[in-house]
Write an enzyme that holds these catalytic residues in place. Structure first.
Site, PDB file in Angstrom:
ATOM      1  N   THR A   1       0.935  -1.070   0.309  1.00  0.00           N
ATOM      2  CA  THR A   1      -0.015  -0.109   0.044  1.00  0.00           C
ATOM      3  C   THR A   1       0.953   1.699   0.197  1.00  0.00           C
ATOM      4  O   THR A   1       2.083   1.316   0.879  1.00  0.00           O
ATOM      5  CB  THR A   1      -1.145   0.079   1.447  1.00  0.00           C
ATOM      6  OG1 THR A   1      -2.028  -1.397   1.493  1.00  0.00           O
ATOM      7  CG2 THR A   1      -2.022   1.040   1.016  1.00  0.00           C
ATOM      8  N   ILE A  58       1.763   0.892   7.217  1.00  0.00           N
ATOM      9  CA  ILE A  58       2.595  -0.829   7.110  1.00  0.00           C
ATOM     10  C   ILE A  58       2.426  -1.650   8.173  1.00  0.00           C
ATOM     11  O   ILE A  58       3.019  -0.795   9.685  1.00  0.00           O
ATOM     12  CB  ILE A  58       4.122  -0.777   6.635  1.00  0.00           C
ATOM     13  CG1 ILE A  58       4.124   0.219   4.902  1.00  0.00           C
ATOM     14  CG2 ILE A  58       5.055  -2.543   6.325  1.00  0.00           C
ATOM     15  CD1 ILE A  58       3.330  -0.876   4.139  1.00  0.00           C
ATOM     16  N   GLU A  99      -6.154  -6.656   4.097  1.00  0.00           N
ATOM     17  CA  GLU A  99      -5.736  -7.479   2.808  1.00  0.00           C
ATOM     18  C   GLU A  99      -6.636  -7.581   1.751  1.00  0.00           C
ATOM     19  O   GLU A  99      -6.975  -8.992   2.091  1.00  0.00           O
ATOM     20  CB  GLU A  99      -5.315  -8.895   3.648  1.00  0.00           C
ATOM     21  CG  GLU A  99      -4.013  -9.026   4.753  1.00  0.00           C
ATOM     22  CD  GLU A  99      -3.408  -9.970   4.959  1.00  0.00           C
ATOM     23  OE1 GLU A  99      -3.441 -10.974   4.506  1.00  0.00           O
ATOM     24  OE2 GLU A  99      -2.867  -9.862   5.972  1.00  0.00           O
ATOM     25  N   GLY A 100      -7.348  -6.175   2.124  1.00  0.00           N
ATOM     26  CA  GLY A 100      -8.102  -6.449   0.678  1.00  0.00           C
ATOM     27  C   GLY A 100      -9.774  -6.144   1.176  1.00  0.00           C
ATOM     28  O   GLY A 100      -9.809  -6.761   1.860  1.00  0.00           O
ATOM     29  N   GLY A 114     -25.663  -4.706  26.840  1.00  0.00           N
ATOM     30  CA  GLY A 114     -26.120  -3.247  26.428  1.00  0.00           C
ATOM     31  C   GLY A 114     -25.108  -2.037  27.042  1.00  0.00           C
ATOM     32  O   GLY A 114     -23.908  -1.980  26.684  1.00  0.00           O
TER      33      GLY A 114
END
Ligand code: COS
Length: 383
Positions: A125, A156, A364-365, A340
């Site tokens: 990425t 990362i 991871e997608g 609650g």
């Protein structure tokens, strides 16, 4: 595929005890200190969890996908940040080298990943390239016996602590697509690497992410994975196929833990003169969560077995990731609801898990990328 049921049962028992006796009692501390306690890290290394999926010839346990899935479900029963530190060495941090690396690359790096002597990270990425991974801009330009890397990698996992990076970079700037990308093994102390500040995240405290900045970082040419340019995108995709199944299994483990937490609370807490677990509307939530966790388990085990049988499980891994990541989100939401007002309070584990599981639908997608992969493969197969 289970190679030796007795040995696997022993491993699962040991891990279940470790999760119950060492990890769960330290979940609060992990979140508060935003770090895996040093003594727990040492115990993990001692137990061999850094090398679970690494082949025995490189010092790991060589688990099959089915065995790994069962282990990941067990580990999933505690805060996901505990898994992050060693999960990456077994998964996206090592698999690129294992799947496509040369024998020399494997011998040089994998044994140290298996023991946890070195921590790894996967750099795909970037600031402008997330879901559209093939558009990445980091470059690796050949200069004699080296490649010179320039660019920034983002979010990362294990970035702050990693000793070894698998880095996807463009070796052919003229090819703007997947074909121009190569994968590199980059040692963390190579001059020209800078690490950004650790990101402040919504959850998963104790697992760290940061930017990794490459500034004229010279990497030996022999560190290109598989020794060939242009293969890096495919390597990354193959790594993610396995990673997505692993994450799906973790989601199932977390969902099962949340079902346990919800049931225990519902049986303890009384309202309108009876335990919550006696009220049908609460029962419906418990039953839905149990059913969905079971469906996730069945799905992951089927895909894992097929992978072990040599089937291409790209579609099934995406189906499992899509279902399990969304499923654990629903289960966490119900867990808070069953608790609650208490479920909104930090002293209850479900509050923390509710934030932790949000990431599963993204990394991871994303869910949307899994949908895209599944549908594309369906169309391709039908043509
Ligand atoms: N295994 C092996 N090869 C694969 C593959 C897989 N699972 N998926 C794709 N490939 C190959 C394709 O066969 C194609 O090869 P050819 O050019 O030889 O035909 C090449 O890789 C490019 O594939 P494709 O055309 O499908 O690439 P796209 O750019 O269209 O996009 C997606 C692919 C969207 C699936 C990819 O970018 C993706 O997975 N994005 C999400 C990234 C991600 O998960 N990031 C998370 C961060 S890492 S923790």
């Amino acid at each position: 595929m289970i190679r030796d049921q007795e040995l696997l049962d022993q491993l699962l028992d040991t891990l279940a005890r470790f999760v119950r006796e060492r990890l769960i009692p330290n979940e609060g501390r992990l979140a508060e200190e935003d770090a895996v306690p040093a003594e727990i890290l040492a115990e993990m290394k001692e137990m061999g969890v850094f090398g679970l999926s690494i082949p025995e010839e490189y010092g790991g346990l060589g688990l099959t996908m089915e065995e790994e899935a069962l282990v990941a479900m067990e580990i999933g029963k505690t805060s996901p940040a505990f898994r992050s530190i060693f999960g990456t060495n077994n998964g996206i941090g090592a698999q690129g080298i294992l799947i496509d690396g040369t024998p020399e690359q494997k011998t040089r790096y994998v044994p140290r990943l298996a023991t946890g002597e070195i921590i790894s990270a996967f750099c795909l990425t970037e600031p402008d390239s997330g879901s559209d991974a093939a558009s990445l801009r980091t470059t690796a330009i050949r200069d004699g016996d080296y490649y010179v890397l320039n660019g920034t990698k983002r979010f990362i996992t294990n970035g702050p602590e990693a000793d070894l990076f698998t880095v996807m970079a463009r070796t052919d700037p003229d090819d703007k697509g997947a074909g121009g990308i190569s994968a590199f093994i980059v040692e963390g102390d190579t001059p020209g690497i800078r690490r950004g500040l650790a990101d402040k995240k919504m959850g998963q405290k104790g697992a760290h992410t940061c930017d990794i900045i490459f500034d004229d970082c010279r990497v030996p040419a022999e560190n290109i994975i598989g020794g060939r340019e242009g293969q890096g995108f495919k390597t990354a995709m193959k790594v993610l196929d396995r990673g997505r199944l692993h994450i799906s299994a973790v989601c199932v483990g977390v969902a099962e833990r949340l079902v346990e937490e919800s049931l225990a609370f519902a049986m303890e807490r009384k309202q309108f003169g009876a335990a919550l677990s006696e009220h049908q509307l609460v029962q419906a939530m418990l039953a839905d969560s149990k059913t969905e966790a079971y469906a996730g388990r069945a799905m992951v085990m089927d895909a894992a077995r097929r992978k072990d049988d040599g089937e291409n499980v790209s579609t099934l891994a995406s189906c499992a990731k899509l279902f399990c990541a969304e499923m654990v989100g629903r289960v966490a939401d119900r867990a808070v609801q069953v608790h609650g007002g208490s479920g909104y309070m930090a002293e209850y584990a479900v509050e923390r898990f509710y934030r932790d599981v949000r990431l599963f639908r993204i990394y991871e997608g994303t869910t949307q990328i899994q949908q895209l992969v599944i549908a594309r493969n369906m169309v391709r197969e039908a043509q």
